[in-house]
Scaffold this motif. Structure first.
Motif, short mmCIF file in Angstrom:
data_model
loop_
_atom_site.label_atom_id
_atom_site.label_comp_id
_atom_site.label_asym_id
_atom_site.label_seq_id
_atom_site.Cartn_x
_atom_site.Cartn_y
_atom_site.Cartn_z
N GLY B 56 0.82 -1.22 0.00
CA GLY B 56 0.00 0.00 0.00
C GLY B 56 0.84 1.26 0.00
N LEU B 57 2.13 1.13 -0.28
CA LEU B 57 3.02 2.29 -0.20
C LEU B 57 2.90 3.21 -1.42
N ASP B 58 2.18 2.73 -2.47
CA ASP B 58 2.00 3.57 -3.65
C ASP B 58 0.83 4.53 -3.48
N ARG B 59 0.05 4.28 -2.45
CA ARG B 59 -1.14 5.09 -2.20
C ARG B 59 -0.75 6.48 -1.69
N PRO B 60 -1.67 7.48 -1.81
CA PRO B 60 -1.38 8.79 -1.20
C PRO B 60 -1.22 8.64 0.33
N LYS B 61 -0.49 9.59 0.92
CA LYS B 61 -0.13 9.50 2.34
C LYS B 61 -1.37 9.43 3.24
N TYR B 62 -2.42 10.25 2.88
CA TYR B 62 -3.58 10.27 3.80
C TYR B 62 -4.30 8.92 3.80
N GLU B 63 -4.30 8.26 2.61
CA GLU B 63 -4.93 6.93 2.56
C GLU B 63 -4.14 5.94 3.39
N GLN B 64 -2.83 6.04 3.27
CA GLN B 64 -1.97 5.17 4.09
C GLN B 64 -2.26 5.39 5.57
N PHE B 65 -2.48 6.68 5.91
CA PHE B 65 -2.72 7.01 7.32
C PHE B 65 -4.04 6.40 7.80
N ILE B 66 -5.08 6.54 6.96
CA ILE B 66 -6.38 5.99 7.35
C ILE B 66 -6.27 4.48 7.55
N ARG B 67 -5.58 3.82 6.62
CA ARG B 67 -5.41 2.38 6.77
C ARG B 67 -4.63 2.03 8.03
N TYR B 68 -3.63 2.88 8.31
CA TYR B 68 -2.80 2.67 9.51
C TYR B 68 -3.66 2.74 10.76
N GLN B 70 -6.93 2.38 10.97
CA GLN B 70 -7.87 1.26 10.97
C GLN B 70 -7.19 -0.01 11.49
N ASP B 71 -5.98 -0.23 11.02
CA ASP B 71 -5.22 -1.40 11.47
C ASP B 71 -4.95 -1.36 12.97
N LEU B 72 -4.58 -0.16 13.42
CA LEU B 72 -4.29 0.01 14.84
C LEU B 72 -5.52 -0.35 15.67
N ALA B 73 -6.68 0.09 15.18
CA ALA B 73 -7.92 -0.15 15.91
C ALA B 73 -8.17 -1.65 16.03
N ARG B 74 -7.73 -2.40 15.04
CA ARG B 74 -7.90 -3.86 15.10
C ARG B 74 -6.75 -4.52 15.85
N GLY B 75 -5.84 -3.72 16.38
CA GLY B 75 -4.68 -4.29 17.09
C GLY B 75 -3.63 -4.80 16.13
N ASP B 76 -3.68 -4.34 14.92
CA ASP B 76 -2.71 -4.80 13.91
C ASP B 76 -1.64 -3.74 13.73
N PHE B 77 -0.44 -4.04 14.17
CA PHE B 77 0.66 -3.07 14.07
C PHE B 77 1.50 -3.35 12.82
N GLY B 78 1.03 -4.27 11.99
CA GLY B 78 1.79 -4.61 10.79
C GLY B 78 2.73 -5.78 11.02
N GLN B 79 3.43 -6.13 9.97
CA GLN B 79 4.35 -7.26 10.02
C GLN B 79 5.78 -6.77 10.14
N SER B 80 6.56 -7.47 10.94
CA SER B 80 7.98 -7.15 10.96
C SER B 80 8.64 -7.91 9.82
N LEU B 81 9.42 -7.21 9.04
CA LEU B 81 10.06 -7.86 7.92
C LEU B 81 11.24 -8.71 8.38
N THR B 82 11.88 -8.27 9.46
CA THR B 82 13.06 -9.00 9.92
C THR B 82 12.68 -10.29 10.64
N THR B 83 11.69 -10.24 11.54
CA THR B 83 11.35 -11.46 12.28
C THR B 83 10.24 -12.24 11.59
N GLY B 84 9.54 -11.62 10.65
CA GLY B 84 8.46 -12.30 9.96
C GLY B 84 7.23 -12.48 10.82
N GLN B 85 7.23 -11.89 12.01
CA GLN B 85 6.10 -12.02 12.94
C GLN B 85 5.26 -10.75 12.89
N PRO B 86 3.99 -10.85 13.30
CA PRO B 86 3.24 -9.61 13.51
C PRO B 86 3.93 -8.80 14.60
#
Lengths: 553, 337
Positions: B56-68, B70-86
């Motif tokens: 989703g990095l190609d999206r405009p910044k505000y869209e990225q922010f809204i998604r961010y 929304q994810d936070l509200a679901r307790g989703d902080f994203g994936q760590s690329l180094t550990t491969g874990q949430p």
């Protein structure tokens, strides 16, 4: 008096180790006190009167030591002495309920056990005449008035059933009426218990009115000891005479406060400015009101005590007052603390915004200018102020000359270092401040010198109105005498008007042409100084005047 | 009081909202292309673009922010690329480790620093005052990795009293069932005293390292605050009304001196929690500080974002707690609503 003395101070010398070597605060003093006697120790700041009491109580701080002599108690030990202090609010633990503080003392001296300790603490509060003691038991010091705090301190001091009470300036900073009730209480309680009392004060009148005997101290030495009935009639030492002369009293004059042959400030010899008294008044205040939302301590205390909150949620500190100040006139604004006199002066000074009403200064409504904007306006030059505490109102990092130059640099329009310096020196000469002191910092100046700096700063811009907020309250009487004379001379020679805020009626009487007596935000009485303070029409003014301690004559 | 608390909570919520915006902005300005890193060193331009779209990095910044958000509200902080874990799982595993270490270190420090500070103030200018000054200065001037290594060298290598500085628990023990994430507490809940002692042994050296470092601010603040209170009028009154020295110092002076000390404690705690990377490294402690630093070096923005967010929220909550504690200690704070 034939009893053996309860306390005997023999040849006591107290020394303080300071950075500049040893300083003798008290030198070879001898005081004895019999059972049931009330002794006053009188002196100005630096006379060593407090240090004497600390030496007796053994609460000298670390730097101080009793270098010589002895303090002998016959039959009592240190634990049977108690002390009450100046500034009662600070003398109480701010975060502990007052009832608990009394309990601490009771518990310490095993005068109560856990079952009846609360009752005893409440009983102590009742004895010091605190209304509703059961509720006040739960109050914190900041919720009580200064007078009430002093009563609590007295309760603390009496809780350990002492045989000697030392009162160190117990009423300084309290209103005259509060002073009277506190002193009456101390005398009543100590007399009922057959206790001896030492009253330490700068106020000779207070000491003479409440003590059997008075000791006068100067620079660490006792200069005179006499019965209080005698000392006013026939003071023997020149220092005592000077002290008495400097105390403002009924029927005195400003010049009469100064010791004979005293040097007057240069302003005294300058020609008087002639004033056209028929002109319009310089300042006219009409229906001035200041309201504050009622909240904080008062309200919470009400809730705490289970009382319903007051119906109106607004507190009127100043309640529709009107008065005028003419050109060249000095008007005294008198009243007890909380009467709204300082709020009024702050509004006239344009440091505080009014709620409603008009402040008209030489034909212009300055009341509608927000206080935050007034500081940069040219009108600022024309109204200046001398503040209550000469120390706190000076920037400690500014030299005297910098402090005086400050308003000139902002609004005075004098540029160039030399011109500025010259103007400051001129002002210093005018207020009687030696020019060589101009480069000193506030802590290197005495109280009187700091007061002069404050006055020089206020008159630096040739103001038309100067507001004096208790300018001499923090000064010793002899210094006060000089400063009051200086203020009068400056007014006459520069043609300024004064609004003089004070609680000291005797000072107001000397300096002011007209007096306004305020109470709970309203004007109670207004008129010339002789009218108001001479005839005593209003009940309240009479109350204020009779509360001033009268020495036995 | 209620009004004040709710007003205070409102401020807290506002601060947290501000923190969310700032963490988002902050991680977007970090150098390095996340998509390029994620795609690997051998990826083609097209592959990188594909990853960018996927994240989703190609999206405009505000869209990225809204998604961010929304994810936070679901307790989703994203994936760590180094550990491969949430990220949320990494943080919940590692935060208790850091928190346990910091708390124990701070408690150790308080137990020494506060009495030392009080003593230094009561006996100002005495031997104990000077000793406390030396201890505090030495503690804060030695870098933590140095004191940590020194402690490990002596107590593990020379004396052999402490276990190997290799994480939270010796490998022969298995971690207690996760309840609070604090091994000391979890092992007690599981009634497994062996694990409790094993965890305590692992903990003592890194905690001591932190304690030595934090002695200085706490001791100095306690001393300064006590000195101010001891010279106040009400202490003089208490002495003059004959209260015992103990009562004067503890009930009258110390309680009044507590406010600035508590502020200092809060600051020291939040500083140590996120900043003890060096201690975590020396003792191979699986803490949150080293996690964040590793992610930062790898341009792995989700864990960094998660770390900053969690630390900021913790900091805000800690300040809220301190403020409420103020009210408990000082009635004037309570009233001045």
């Amino acid at each position: 008096m034939s009893d053996a003395p309860l306390l005997e101070i023999k040849d006591v010398t107290v020394e303080f180790a300071t950075r500049r070597g040893i300083v003798r605060a008290v030198e070879q003093i001898n005081i004895s006190l019999t059972k049931g006697e009330t002794l006053g120790i009188v002196g100005e700041s630096g006379s060593g009167k407090s240090v004497t009491s600390y030496a007796v109580m053994r609460i000298l701080d670390r730097a101080g030591t009793i270098a010589n002599g002895s303090v002998v108690f016959s039959g009592i030990d240190v634990r049977e002495m108690s002390m009450i202090f100046q500034n009662p609010r600070a003398a109480l633990n701010p975060i502990r309920k007052v009832g608990r503080q009394i309990e601490d003392v009771l518990k310490q001296h095993v005068l109560a056990d856990t079952r009846d300790i609360k009752e005893k603490a409440v009983e102590m509060l009742r004895q010091v005449k605190i209304a509703r003691p059961e509720e006040r038991y739960h109050a914190y010091p900041f919720e009580l008035s200064g007078g009430m705090c002093q009563r609590i301190v007295i309760a603390l001091a009496l809780a350990c059933q002492p045989r000697l009470l030392i009162a160190d300036e117990p009423t300084t900073g309290l209103d005259v009426t509060t002073q009277k009730s506190v002193m009456d209480l101390v005398v009543e309680l100590t007399r009922a218990r057959g206790m001896s009392t030492i009253l330490i004060t700068h106020d000779l009148g207070l000491a003479a009115a409440y003590c059997d005997r008075v000791v006068v101290m100067e620079k660490g030495k006792i200069v005179e000891t006499a019965m209080s009935s005698e000392i006013f009639k026939s003071p023997s030492h020149p220092y005592t005479k000077r002290l008495m002369k400097a105390t403002p009293k009924v029927g005195g004059t400003l010049r009469g406060l100064l010791p004979d042959g005293a040097e007057l400030s240069p302003a005294a010899s300058m020609p008087k400015m002639s004033i056209d008294k028929t002109e319009k008044p310089l300042l006219e205040v009409r229906n001035l009101v200041k309201e504050y939302p009622r909240q904080g301590a008062t309200k919470t205390l009400g809730e705490l005590l289970g009382k319903p909150a007051p119906a109106e949620s607004i507190f009127r500190a100043v309640d529709g007052i009107s008065f005028t100040v003419g050109k060249g006139e000095s008007v005294g604004l008198v009243g007890e603390s909380g009467c709204g006199k300082s709020t009024t002066s702050m509004m006239v000074m344009r440091l505080l915004d009014k709620t409603s009403g008009d402040i008209i200064f030489s034909g212009e409504d300055i009341g509608s200018i927000p206080a935050s904007e007034f500081a940069v306006l040219p009108q600022r030059k024309r109204i200046q102020m001398v503040f209550q505490d000469p120390t706190d109102s000076l920037n400690p990092r500014f030299t005297a000359v910098r402090a005086i130059a400050d308003p000139i640099m902002r609004l005075g329009g004098i540029s160039g270092r030399d011109a500025l310096r010259a103007r400051c020196e001129e002002l210093a000469k005018l207020v009687g401040l030696p020019v060589e002191l101009l480069d000193r910092f506030p802590h290197q100046l005495s109280g009187g010198q700091k007061a002069r700096v404050g006055i020089a700063r206020a008159i630096a811009l040739n103001p038309e109105l100067v507001i004096l907020d208790e300018p001499t309250a923090a000064l010793d009487v002899s210094v006060q005498a000089v400063v009051l004379n200086l203020l009068q001379d400056l007014k006459d020679s520069l043609g300024m008007s004064y609004l003089f805020v004070s609680h000291d009626l005797n000072v107001v009487r000397l300096l002011c042409d007209r007096v306004i007596v305020m109470r709970t935000g309203k004007v109670v009485e207004e008129g010339t100084a002789e009218e108001v303070l001479g005839s005593l029409k209003a009940e309240y003014t009479r109350e204020l005047l009779t509360a001033i301690p009268h020495p036995p004559l | 009081m209620l009004l004040r608390m709710s007003r205070r909570l409102g401020i807290t919520l506002f601060s947290i909202a501000a923190v969310i915006v700032i963490t988002f902005a902050l991680t977007r300005v970090l150098p390095g292309d996340t998509a390029a890193y994620f795609a690997g060193p051998a990826a083609t331009e097209d592959a990188i673009q594909e990853v960018r779209v996927k994240l989703g990095l190609d999206r405009p910044k505000y869209e990225q922010f809204i998604r961010y958000v929304q994810d936070l509200a679901r307790g989703d902080f994203g994936q760590s690329l180094t550990t491969g874990q949430p990220v949320i799982r990494d943080i919940t595993a590692r935060l208790p480790a850091s928190a346990e270490l910091t708390l124990v270190g701070l408690i150790l420090s308080i137990l020494i620093a506060i009495p030392l500070g009080v003593l230094a103030a009561v006996k100002e200018g005495s031997m104990i005052d000077h000793v406390s000054r030396v201890i505090a200065t030495a503690g804060v001037s030695l870098p933590v990795f140095f004191t940590g290594l020194l402690l490990a060298y002596f107590f593990y290598f020379i004396l052999g009293w402490a276990p190997a500085p290799l994480g939270r628990l010796d490998i022969i023990y298995s971690a207690p069932r996760h309840v609070t994430g604090f091994y000391l507490i979890d092992s007690l809940i599981a009634r497994d005293m062996d694990v409790f002692w094993a965890a305590a042994k692992q903990l003592i050296l890194p905690a001591a390292t932190l304690a030595i470092f934090s002695l200085a601010p706490i001791t100095r603040m306690t001393r300064a605050s006590m000195l101010a209170v001891l010279s106040s009028d009400f202490v003089r009154t208490a002495k003059a009304s004959g209260l015992s020295t103990r009562k004067v110092i503890i009930t009258y002076a110390f309680r009044n001196a507590l406010l600035p000390v508590i502020t200092t404690l809060g600051m020291v705690f939040s500083f140590l929690l996120g900043a003890n990377v060096l201690v975590e490294k020396v003792f191979a402690w699986p803490g949150i500080g080293s996690y964040a630093v590793e992610a930062l070096i790898a341009s792995d923005f989700a864990p960094v974002q998660g770390f900053v967010l969690v630390m900021a929220v913790l900091y805000v909550l800690l300040n809220l707690m301190i403020d409420l504690l103020y009210g408990v200690i000082d009635p004037r704070v309570r009233m001045a609503a």
